[in-house]
Design a protein around this motif. Structure first.
Motif, PDB file in Angstrom:
ATOM      1  N   LYS A   1       0.832  -1.212   0.000  1.00 29.47           N
ATOM      2  CA  LYS A   1       0.000   0.000   0.000  1.00 29.47           C
ATOM      3  C   LYS A   1       0.860   1.253   0.000  1.00 29.47           C
ATOM      4  O   LYS A   1       0.597   2.219  -0.726  1.00 29.47           O
ATOM      5  CB  LYS A   1      -0.929   0.006   1.222  1.00 29.47           C
TER       6      LYS A   1
ATOM      7  N   ARG B   1      -0.833 -10.806  -4.562  1.00 28.73           N
ATOM      8  CA  ARG B   1      -2.186 -10.833  -4.004  1.00 28.73           C
ATOM      9  C   ARG B   1      -2.618  -9.445  -3.549  1.00 28.73           C
ATOM     10  O   ARG B   1      -3.757  -9.019  -3.772  1.00 28.73           O
ATOM     11  CB  ARG B   1      -2.252 -11.821  -2.831  1.00 28.73           C
ATOM     12  N   GLU B   2      -1.685  -8.719  -2.908  1.00 30.38           N
ATOM     13  CA  GLU B   2      -2.007  -7.372  -2.435  1.00 30.38           C
ATOM     14  C   GLU B   2      -2.219  -6.406  -3.597  1.00 30.38           C
ATOM     15  O   GLU B   2      -3.126  -5.570  -3.569  1.00 30.38           O
ATOM     16  CB  GLU B   2      -0.898  -6.863  -1.519  1.00 30.38           C
TER      17      GLU B   2
ATOM     18  N   LYS C   1      -3.308  -7.138  -6.505  1.00 30.83           N
ATOM     19  CA  LYS C   1      -4.611  -7.464  -7.100  1.00 30.83           C
ATOM     20  C   LYS C   1      -5.750  -6.863  -6.270  1.00 30.83           C
ATOM     21  O   LYS C   1      -6.716  -6.312  -6.814  1.00 30.83           O
ATOM     22  CB  LYS C   1      -4.764  -8.980  -7.194  1.00 30.83           C
ATOM     23  N   LYS C   2      -5.628  -6.959  -4.942  1.00 33.28           N
ATOM     24  CA  LYS C   2      -6.656  -6.379  -4.069  1.00 33.28           C
ATOM     25  C   LYS C   2      -6.788  -4.879  -4.293  1.00 33.28           C
ATOM     26  O   LYS C   2      -7.885  -4.313  -4.229  1.00 33.28           O
ATOM     27  CB  LYS C   2      -6.300  -6.642  -2.594  1.00 33.28           C
ATOM     28  N   LEU C   3      -5.649  -4.229  -4.529  1.00 35.39           N
ATOM     29  CA  LEU C   3      -5.638  -2.772  -4.722  1.00 35.39           C
ATOM     30  C   LEU C   3      -5.952  -2.370  -6.158  1.00 35.39           C
ATOM     31  O   LEU C   3      -5.943  -1.183  -6.480  1.00 35.39           O
ATOM     32  CB  LEU C   3      -4.257  -2.221  -4.324  1.00 35.39           C
ATOM     33  N   LYS C   4      -6.213  -3.379  -6.999  1.00 38.77           N
ATOM     34  CA  LYS C   4      -6.524  -3.152  -8.418  1.00 38.77           C
ATOM     35  C   LYS C   4      -5.380  -2.440  -9.151  1.00 38.77           C
ATOM     36  O   LYS C   4      -5.601  -1.605 -10.034  1.00 38.77           O
ATOM     37  CB  LYS C   4      -7.833  -2.365  -8.564  1.00 38.77           C
ATOM     38  N   ILE C   5      -4.147  -2.765  -8.747  1.00 36.68           N
ATOM     39  CA  ILE C   5      -2.961  -2.256  -9.424  1.00 36.68           C
ATOM     40  C   ILE C   5      -2.641  -3.179 -10.591  1.00 36.68           C
ATOM     41  O   ILE C   5      -2.522  -4.396 -10.428  1.00 36.68           O
ATOM     42  CB  ILE C   5      -1.750  -2.208  -8.469  1.00 36.68           C
ATOM     43  N   ARG C   6      -2.539  -2.608 -11.789  1.00 35.38           N
ATOM     44  CA  ARG C   6      -2.325  -3.412 -12.991  1.00 35.38           C
ATOM     45  C   ARG C   6      -0.830  -3.694 -13.188  1.00 35.38           C
ATOM     46  O   ARG C   6      -0.018  -2.779 -13.244  1.00 35.38           O
ATOM     47  CB  ARG C   6      -2.881  -2.698 -14.214  1.00 35.38           C
TER      48      ARG C   6
ATOM     49  N   ASP D   1       0.838  -0.446 -14.306  1.00 39.68           N
ATOM     50  CA  ASP D   1       1.028   0.487 -13.192  1.00 39.68           C
ATOM     51  C   ASP D   1       2.349   0.218 -12.461  1.00 39.68           C
ATOM     52  O   ASP D   1       3.087   1.158 -12.150  1.00 39.68           O
ATOM     53  CB  ASP D   1      -0.137   0.369 -12.201  1.00 39.68           C
TER      54      ASP D   1
END
Length: 340
Positions: A237, A262-263, A265-270, A274
């Motif tokens: 984060k 996994r983190e 993906k949770k944050l919708k970081i491509r 990105d």
């Protein structure tokens, strides 16, 4: 069914001591000056009664068990599991069985396992040490017991060792991200302690400095191995939010990479649009997920083979000094780093 004949049975039938019988059946009759007549008598009786020596007893009498002990931190870890399979395969080709155990990064557990292996009369040891156990390593060396350290070693103790080029592997990963235009590159690693982790951190800082790239506060995240799942969330984060805004991340281990992905993906970081990703070491799924993960591949087969080769040379007393090898890694480029 014919009753199995024991060493005791032969001794009672021939009125010859078990020690003498054991020496003859193990091919040491001439060496110990047992008469030819007595040797022939023992051998003929054993053949007639289809005597088969107990392998452990045979090993004890010859000072050889045909067993190698392998101690690793965690046999379920894919890296060590693959090394173990390779060592077992190579050892079997030379007539040795391998006994496996996991020490769990515990100095005390590692010490207990070394003693347990010695009590089982293993002929030699291959150890991925916790690097907290200098006393036992020095004891093995002092007693001239054949052993090889793998993956980790003690720089100040001259021992046989086979590892990988951690600095070069991480350097290649950082260089790849720089080549693809990334400048704000972060590094997710474990808290210092193990030599390999220290070397990987060194590879990161040296390569960034070589290219004149600043390592800002928050670029390096050192996590506690026992608390990775909690700490990785905060680390990722922080790294992807302003003002840090990391453009690429190099992970120091495969399990840190998996947790980091996994983190993200949770944050919708491509990935890699990105943030570009490269892992030191890989898991079997890394080339199957989308995007496939660029990874620094460790030469597991070569490492296992080399460790067994060195140990066998020591068992045969073919070497007078210790041998050390650092094997080259390979960067396998896939889409996660931004390459097309």
């Amino acid at each position: 069914m014919m009753k199995k004949v024991s060493l005791q049975d032969i001794s009672q039938s021939l009125n010859i001591s078990k020690g003498t019988i054991s020496l003859v059946l193990n091919g040491r009759g001439d060496e110990k000056r047992v008469s030819k007549k007595t040797q022939e008598k023992i051998i003929k009786f054993a053949q007639k009664h289809n005597y088969k020596a107990n392998q452990l007893a045979r090993g004890l009498s010859m000072g050889k068990s045909d067993m190698i002990g392998l101690i690793v931190p965690n046999i379920s870890d894919s890296f060590y599991a693959r090394i173990a399979r390779r060592i077992e395969r190579k050892a079997r080709l030379h007539g040795y069985n391998v006994v496996f155990s996991s020490a769990g990064e515990s100095k005390d557990r590692e010490s207990e396992l070394i003693q347990s292996m010695l009590d089982r009369q293993v002929d030699g040891l291959i150890i991925a040490s916790s690097q907290k156990n200098e006393n036992d390593i020095k004891r093995l060396k002092r007693n001239k017991f054949p052993f090889v350290l793998i993956d980790r070693h003690y720089p100040n103790i001259k021992t046989n060792y086979v590892g990988v080029d951690n600095i070069g592997g991480i350097s290649a990963a950082v260089e790849q991200l720089i080549t693809l235009g990334r400048r704000r590159i972060g590094f997710v690693t474990l808290k210092p302690g193990l030599e390999a982790i220290h070397e990987r951190a060194l590879g990161y800082t040296q390569t960034m400095e070589k290219h004149g790239l600043s390592i800002e506060e928050g670029f390096i995240k050192e996590l506690d191995y026992e608390n990775i799942e909690v700490e990785i969330s905060n680390a990722i984060k922080t790294m992807v939010s302003s003002p840090t805004s990391i453009e690429g991340i190099v992970f120091a281990t495969h399990y840190l990479t998996a947790a980091g992905l996994r983190e993200l993906k949770k944050l919708k970081i491509r990935v890699p649009y990105d943030v570009a990703i490269i892992s030191f070491a890989q898991m079997s799924a890394f080339d199957l997920i989308e995007p496939p993960i660029t990874s620094v591949i460790q030469p597991v087969d070569e490492l296992g083979d080399k460790a067994v080769d060195i140990l066998l040379k020591n068992l045969r007393k073919e070497v007078k000094d210790y041998e050390r090898f650092k094997l080259k890694t390979e960067l396998v480029i896939r889409k996660s780093c931004g390459a097309q």
